[in-house]
Scaffold this active site. Structure first.
Site, PDB file in Angstrom:
ATOM      1  N   VAL A  96      -1.316  -1.015  -4.218  1.00  0.00           N
ATOM      2  CA  VAL A  96      -2.131   0.196  -4.168  1.00  0.00           C
ATOM      3  C   VAL A  96      -1.198   1.396  -4.189  1.00  0.00           C
ATOM      4  CG1 VAL A  96      -3.783   1.479  -2.773  1.00  0.00           C
ATOM      5  CG2 VAL A  96      -3.964  -1.017  -2.958  1.00  0.00           C
ATOM      6  N   ASN A 110      -5.110   5.532  -4.904  1.00  0.00           N
ATOM      7  CA  ASN A 110      -5.567   6.303  -3.747  1.00  0.00           C
ATOM      8  C   ASN A 110      -5.441   7.779  -4.072  1.00  0.00           C
ATOM      9  OD1 ASN A 110      -5.727   3.853  -2.487  1.00  0.00           O
ATOM     10  ND2 ASN A 110      -4.082   4.232  -1.010  1.00  0.00           N
ATOM     11  N   ASN A 159       0.845  -1.197   0.000  1.00  0.00           N
ATOM     12  CA  ASN A 159       0.000   0.000   0.000  1.00  0.00           C
ATOM     13  C   ASN A 159       0.877   1.243   0.000  1.00  0.00           C
ATOM     14  OD1 ASN A 159      -2.706   1.442   0.513  1.00  0.00           O
ATOM     15  ND2 ASN A 159      -1.381   2.236   2.143  1.00  0.00           N
ATOM     16  N   GLU A 160       0.699   2.081  -1.008  1.00  0.00           N
ATOM     17  CA  GLU A 160       1.396   3.367  -1.121  1.00  0.00           C
ATOM     18  C   GLU A 160       2.901   3.264  -0.888  1.00  0.00           C
ATOM     19  OE1 GLU A 160      -0.570   6.334   1.260  1.00  0.00           O
ATOM     20  OE2 GLU A 160      -2.403   6.261   0.063  1.00  0.00           O
ATOM     21  N   PRO A 161       3.582   2.325  -1.571  1.00  0.00           N
ATOM     22  CA  PRO A 161       5.044   2.314  -1.467  1.00  0.00           C
ATOM     23  C   PRO A 161       5.621   3.515  -2.217  1.00  0.00           C
ATOM     24  CG  PRO A 161       4.343   0.804  -3.176  1.00  0.00           C
ATOM     25  CD  PRO A 161       3.081   1.342  -2.541  1.00  0.00           C
TER      26      PRO A 161
END
Length: 648
Positions: A479, A499, A447-449
Site C-alpha cells: 500500500v 492511500n 503499508n506506506e513504505p
C-alpha cells in the site's frame, strides 16, 4: 553500492529464507486431538530496572514468579497497557514477565504416544518461553503464532502433571524489527534524568503489547498431520481441490482424504500426500452480496494411520475449504471469473481496556456492523489479525487483503539486509498460517513504505518476489502513498493500492479540490502502470458530536462531505479501472499521544465503542447501492440479510 551488494546477496538470501520448519495448522479438536485453553488470569510482572535485565539476572523463570517480588493479575488475551492504574505500565518499554501454572490430565503425561504442544497465538514483540524453568522456545515478531512440542518436559515422572509456563516478552522496536522503531536516549541532564529514553515509532497506532491472543496446550499422536496446503480451481462447473499434506513422526503411513459438503455428504475422496479432488457441480465460495448463498464451505477431512515405535496411531484433522478462483487483469479483479469490487474498510485490532487483545463479543459485533454497512471486504491494517477473525471472514464471505506488520518503513536505515531477511521470514509465517483461507484474496507486504528510495525498490522487489514464490495462487501488493513517478516498488505489484488524504493532510479544509486532485492521481497511476487500482485509504478525523455547517474539519459534516467528494470520482473510475475503496477507518483507535491526536485517531465511521457517526449511514447507503447494481444477479440482495439493507 547498496543495490549491488544486495544483488550479490540475493541468491544467498533466497536459499536460506525458505527456512520455516513444519506447519502451523490451527489447533482444532478431533477424535485424536484435545485442546486445553490457558486463557484467564496469569501472574504478571514488568521489569522496571534501569537496564530492564533484572529478571534475567535474578532468573525469574527458575521459580514461581510471586517469589521474585510483587505480581499483578493479568488477563490473557489482552494487552497489558490499559489494565492497571500505573502510568509506568501504560507506556512501558522493555521486558514483562507472564506466568501460569496448570495441571495436565494424566493421559497427557503418562501416554507416550501422545504429543503435547504449547501454542501462543501471538506475543508482541520478542518472546522467550520456559516450561518448568527449562528454556523451550523463542520467537521474534508480534501478531503471529508460534509453538513448541513440550512432551519431553511434561512426560517425565509422577509429578509431571504440574506445569509452570513462564513467558518473557519485550515490546522494544528497533531498526530491524517489523514494525521498526528507534530507541532515543535523551542526554540533556538539565531536562532528563540519567539513562532516560523514549521509543520512537513511525506508524499511527499505539504499540500495545503482551499476550494479545489465546495461549493453549493441545495434543496430537506422535505421528501426526503437520501441514495441509489447499489450492482450488474451477473447470466449467467442476470444482478442483488440490491438496498437499505433510506428515511428521513416521515414514510408514497411509492418508485418506474426504471432501464433505455443507450437509456432510461425501462429494470426493482421495489418498496419499497429494492429489486433486474433482467436485462436479461444485458450490463456489462467493463474497457477501455477490451470490444468494455466499461463503459456501466444504470440509476436507484428513485421516492418517501410521506405524510408530510404540505401535499404530491415527490422527484426524478437518480443514474448511472454499472453492474459488482469484485473477487480476489490467483493469479488473476477478473472483470466480466475475468482476469483484471491494467496498469495505480498513480495521485495527483495538478496543477499550483490552487494547489489541482478542475478544469474541467485539469480533461478532464488528462482523454484524460490517454486514450492516454492506461492506464486503477489509484490509488487516497493519498486521495479521487473529486466526479466528479470518475464520469468520471465510464463514461470512468477507474478503480480506492480508497485510503483514511491514508498517512504518519510513527511514532509509530500515531497508537493510537483516530487515529484508526478517521481512521475508515474516511473509513465510503469514502465508503458512493463512494460505488456506478462501477469504484471503491478496497479500500486502507493506503499508506506506518510503518507496521512493532506491534501496526500498530492491527491498520491495525481493519481498514481493519471495511472497509470490511462497504462494503463486494469489496476487501481491503493498500500500503506497508515494508519488506515481517516484515509486520504486510499484512495478512489482499486481494491484496498485493508493492511500490519499486530500483536504485532510494536504490542502486541509479545501473540499473543493478533492475531485480534481483525486482524478489526476488515478489517471497518472493508470497511465503509468495499466494495473487495477484500489483506493486503500481515505478519510477525515471526526469528533463525534461536533457539528458545523458549512462543514469544518473534525465535524461529522466534514467527514460526510469529504467522503461524498471522493465518491463522485470513485463512481467515474470504478466503471474503468478502480476496483475498490476502503475507508480509513472502520472505528476510532488508540495511537501514541501527540498534539494532533485527541485520545487516538478519530477517523473511524464508528466510535471506538462501535457506535455510528453520521458518515456510517452515508457509507451504508453507498455500499448497498453498489451491491444492488445490476451486475450482480438480482436475487442476491433481496434474499440475503434483508434486515441489513437500508432499502427494504
Amino acid at each position: 553500492g547498496l543495490a549491488m551488494a544486495w544483488a550479490v546477496l540475493g541468491p544467498l538470501l533466497w536459499g536460506c529464507a525458505l527456512a520455516l520448519q513444519g506447519g502451523m495448522l490451527y489447533p482444532r479438536e478431533s477424535q485424536s486431538r484435545e485442546r486445553k485453553e490457558l486463557d484467564g488470569l496469569w501472574s504478571f510482572r514488568a521489569d522496571f530496572s534501569d537496564n530492564r535485565r533484572r529478571g534475567f539476572e535474578e532468573q525469574w523463570y527458575r521459580r514461581p514468579l510471586r517469589e521474585s517480588g510483587p505480581t499483578l493479575d493479568m488477563p490473557v488475551p489482552s494487552s497489558f497497557n490499559d489494565i492497571s492504574q500505573d502510568w509506568r505500565l501504560r507506556h512501558f518499554v522493555g521486558w514483562v514477565w507472564y506466568e501460569r501454572e496448570v495441571i495436565l490430565p494424566e493421559r497427557w503425561t503418562q501416554d507416550l504416544s501422545t504429543r503435547v504442544v504449547l501454542r501462543i497465538g501471538s506475543a508482541h514483540a520478542y518472546a522467550i518461553v520456559w516450561v518448568n524453568g527449562v528454556h523451550t522456545l523463542e520467537h521474534e515478531g508480534g501478531y503471529l503464532p508460534f509453538e513448541a512440542d513440550i512432551s519431553n518436559l511434561v512426560q517425565v515422572g509422577p509429578l509431571s502433571s504440574h506445569v509452570r509456563i513462564t513467558i518473557a516478552i519485550n515490546n522494544t522496536l528497533t531498526s530491524t524489527t517489523l514494525p521498526p522503531g528507534t530507541i532515543q536516549y535523551l542526554t540533556d541532564i538539565s531536562k532528563y534524568p540519567k539513562g532516560y529514553f523514549i521509543q520512537n515509532t513511525y506508524f499511527d497506532f499505539f504499540n500495545y503489547a503482551g499476550l494479545q491472543r489465546s495461549v493453549l496446550l493441545y495434543t496430537t499422536p506422535t505421528a501426526y498431520i503437520d501441514d495441509i496446503t489447499v489450492t482450488t480451481g474451477v473447470e466449467h462447473d467442476t470444482g478442483l481441490v488440490n491438496y498437499q499434506i505433510s506428515v511428521k513422526g513416521s515414514n510408514l503411513f497411509e492418508l485418506e482424504v474426504r471432501l464433505l459438503d455443507a450437509e456432510n455428504k461425501l462429494v470426493a475422496n482421495g489418498t496419499g500426500i497429494q492429489g486433486q479432488l474433482k467436485v462436479p457441480g461444485a458450490r463456489l465460495w462467493w463474497p457477501y452480496l455477490m451470490h444468494e448463498r455466499p461463503a459456501y464451505l466444504y470440509s476436507l477431512e484428513v485421516r492418517l494411520t501410521a506405524q510408530t515405535s510404540l505401535g499404530p496411531v491415527s490422527d484426524f484433522y478437518t480443514l474448511p475449504v472454499g472453492i474459488r478462483t482469484v485473477a487480476v487483469t489490467e483493469s479488473q479483479f476477478l473472483i470466480n471469473g466475475k468482476p469483484f469490487y471491494f467496498h469495505g474498510v480498513n480495521k485495527h485490532e483495538d478496543a477499550d481496556i483490552r487494547g489489541k487483545g482478542f475478544d469474541w463479543p467485539l469480533l461478532v459485533k464488528d462482523f454484524n456492523l460490517l454486514r450492516w454497512l454492506g461492506a464486503n471486504a477489509f484490509r488487516t491494517s497493519h498486521y495479521p489479525y487473529a486466526e479466528e477473525v479470518l475464520q469468520m471472514c471465510d464463514r461470512y464471505g468477507i474478503v480480506v487483503i492480508d497485510e503483514c506488520p511491514g508498517v512504518g518503513l519510513a527511514l532509509p536505515q530500515f531497508f537493510n539486509n537483516v530487515s529484508l531477511q526478517n521481512h521475508m521470514r515474516v511473509m513465510e509465517e503469514v502465508v503458512r498460517r493463512d494460505k488456506n483461507h478462501p477469504a484471503v484474496v491478496m497479500w500486502s507486504v507493506a503499508n506506506e513504505p518510503a518507496s521512493h528510495l532506491e534501496s526500498a525498490g530492491y527491498y520491495l522487489k525481493m519481498v514481493i518476489t519471495h511472497t509470490k514464490a511462497l504462494d503463486p495462487s494469489r496476487p501481491v501488493t503493498f500500500v503506497t502513498n508515494s508519488n506515481y513517478a517516484a515509486d520504486k516498488g510499484a512495478p512489482y505489484v499486481d494491484v496498485i493500492c493508493l492511500n490519499s488524504y486530500y483536504s485532510w493532510y494536504h490542502d486541509y479544509g479545501h473540499l473543493e479540490l478533492i475531485q480534481r486532485q483525486l482524478t489526476t492521481q488515478f489517471e497518472n497511476w493508470y497511465k503509468t502502470y495499466q494495473k487495477p487500482i484500489i483506493q486503500s485509504e481515505y478519510g477525515a478525523e471526526t469528533i463525534v458530536g461536533f457539528h458545523q455547517d458549512p462543514p469544518l474539519m473534525f465535524t461529522e459534516e466534514y467527514q460526510k462531505s469529504l467522503l461524498e467528494q471522493y465518491h463522485v470520482v470513485l463512481d467515474q473510475k470504478r466503471r474503468k479501472y478502480v476496483v475498490g475503496e476502503l475507508i480509513w477507518n472502520f472505528a476510532d483507535f488508540m495511537t501514541e499521544q501527540s498534539p494532533t491526536r485527541v485520545l487516538g485517531n478519530k477517523k473511524g465511521v464508528f466510535t471506538r465503542q462501535r457506535q455510528p457517526k453520521s458518515a456510517a449511514f452515508l457509507l451504508r447507503e453507498r455500499y448497498w447501492k453498489i451491491a444492488n447494481e445490476t451486475r450482480y444477479p438480482h436475487s442476491i440482495a433481496k434474499s440475503q440479510c434483508l434486515e441489513n439493507s437500508p432499502f427494504t
